[in-house]
Design an enzyme around this catalytic site. Structure first.
Site, PDB file in Angstrom:
ATOM      1  N   GLY A  68      45.693  72.191  60.223  1.00 64.59           N
ATOM      2  CA  GLY A  68      45.045  71.491  59.134  1.00 64.59           C
ATOM      3  C   GLY A  68      45.790  70.218  58.794  1.00 64.59           C
ATOM      4  N   GLU A 139      53.621  78.466  60.029  1.00 66.70           N
ATOM      5  CA  GLU A 139      53.427  78.239  58.590  1.00 66.70           C
ATOM      6  C   GLU A 139      54.670  78.484  57.747  1.00 66.70           C
ATOM      7  OE1 GLU A 139      49.499  78.433  60.375  1.00 66.70           O
ATOM      8  OE2 GLU A 139      51.290  79.651  60.592  1.00 66.70           O
ATOM      9  N   ASP A 147      47.704  81.931  58.440  1.00 69.68           N
ATOM     10  CA  ASP A 147      46.352  82.133  57.933  1.00 69.68           C
ATOM     11  C   ASP A 147      45.348  81.960  59.068  1.00 69.68           C
ATOM     12  OD1 ASP A 147      46.696  79.364  58.183  1.00 69.68           O
ATOM     13  OD2 ASP A 147      45.528  78.889  56.397  1.00 69.68           O
TER      14      ASP A 147
END
Length: 364
Positions: A68, A139, A147
């Site tokens: 992301g 992460e 996630d």
């Protein structure tokens, strides 16, 4: 065409719907607009008889997708995080759609494929890595937990390999990605253009999109991919299973680190140092999430859990600080709060896993 839509190229290639993530200068990192474009395109293609299969690739030669757009998340989190919560909701719903897509979904995980890039690829029906692939769920390095359904993939990796990867934020090469269940086939990067061409040509004359036709297309896709695949490089993690399984089977992160440091294995000591460098809160939350993910019945249930965790991280300190240290200022010196494993309580972890009143993802 808007700039957001242009970041995802969608076109017909024979009988294949081609999706190309098109932000090469940003390693094709996902914006909210890209997630929306992918969802809208896939929804349309599901009922389009011309589309017999879908193929996802990334523009440029550096990677499919680095995850992301964490710079945007960093800025939004400082402003309250409403945009990022909406991004998570749409991204995780996209991950679930890909996993249940009614037509063969082929993901070419060439180059860097991390975080959100894993979410749009590793839940597909056919997952391809190349010699250039670097696959990771990193992460905890930026103060959050795995996630995009990644905690389900990690939880179901052989032995404790997923626990090692999740807590240490270590990367996988192509062999390890295959071993850990993140990929299915190894195709050298030089053979990818021919593979894509063959998929487009073969599906152009495939049967229609009845159940039997979809089965025939899936069989044709599998045959073509197998014809282009080669033996994968060795999986480095395979030889490390003894110390990984022994150390990461402990019930707490503190005990895991203690076992790693006292194992006498140099690689285990390096893993302990990696775990200790990551966010203590994220590491403890990740261990709890992975252990729970092993017992959850579906990807959707895991995504519901991950939404709770990600939103809680968004409201905390470590995500903003982790992105600052790794991406914004690049000083690689995050100041975590709490700063040690001992300071992170069971109540702290429970807060990340708790249902969110009035704000559940609700996929399961």
């Amino acid at each position: 065409m808007s700039a957001e839509v242009a970041e995802v190229q969608a076109f017909l290639d024979g009988g294949v719907g081609r999706l190309v993530l098109n932000r090469p200068r940003a390693l094709n990192s996902l914006t909210h607009g890209m997630v929306a474009a992918l969802r809208a395109t896939l929804d349309g293609w599901a009922a389009d008889d011309r589309i017999r299969a879908v193929v996802l690739t990334g523009a440029g030669e550096r990677g499919l997708c680095a995850g992301g757009d964490i710079r945007a998340m960093h800025d939004d989190a400082k402003a309250g995080g409403a945009g990022t919560r909406a991004f998570f909701r749409d991204e995780y719903r996209l991950n679930a759609l890909i996993a249940r897509y009614p037509k063969p979904y082929v993901a070419v995980m060439d180059g860097i494929t991390m975080g959100g890039g894993v979410g749009v690829s590793a839940h597909g029906a056919v997952r391809i890595v190349t010699e250039r692939s670097t696959v990771a769920m990193p992460e905890t390095r930026i103060g959050i937990a795995p996630d995009i359904g990644g905690s389900r993939l990690l939880a179901h990796a052989p032995g404790e390999l997923g626990t090692h990867l999740g807590l240490s934020a270590a990367s996988m090469g192509p062999g390890d990605a295959l071993l850990c269940g993140f990929a299915d086939h190894f195709v050298p990067s030089r053979r990818i253009p021919d593979l894509l061409d063959a998929l487009g040509r073969s599906t152009a004359t495939a049967p229609g999109t009845t159940t039997a036709g979809t089965t025939a297309v899936a069989s044709a896709v599998a045959t073509i991919v197998a014809a282009h695949a080669e033996p994968a490089p060795p999986a480095a993690l395979a030889a490390q299973r003894p110390w990984i399984d022994a150390c990461y089977a402990a019930d707490t992160v503190e005990e895991i680190v203690d076992r790693l440091l006292n194992s006498g294995v140099p690689e285990a000591k390096e893993a302990a140092e990696a775990v200790l460098a990551n966010s203590p809160t994220a590491v403890k939350t990740t261990l709890a999430a992975l252990r729970r993910a092993r017992t959850l019945p579906s990807l959707e249930a895991v995504l519901d859990q991950e939404y709770r965790i990600s939103c809680a991280a968004l409201e905390g300190h470590d995500m903003v600080e982790g992105v600052r240290a790794q991406v914004i200022d690049k000083d690689r010196n995050p100041r975590w709060k709490p700063g040690t494993l001992a300071e992170v309580t069971e109540a702290d972890v429970a807060r990340f896993l708790a249902p969110r009143v009035g704000d559940e993802l609700g996929l399961a």
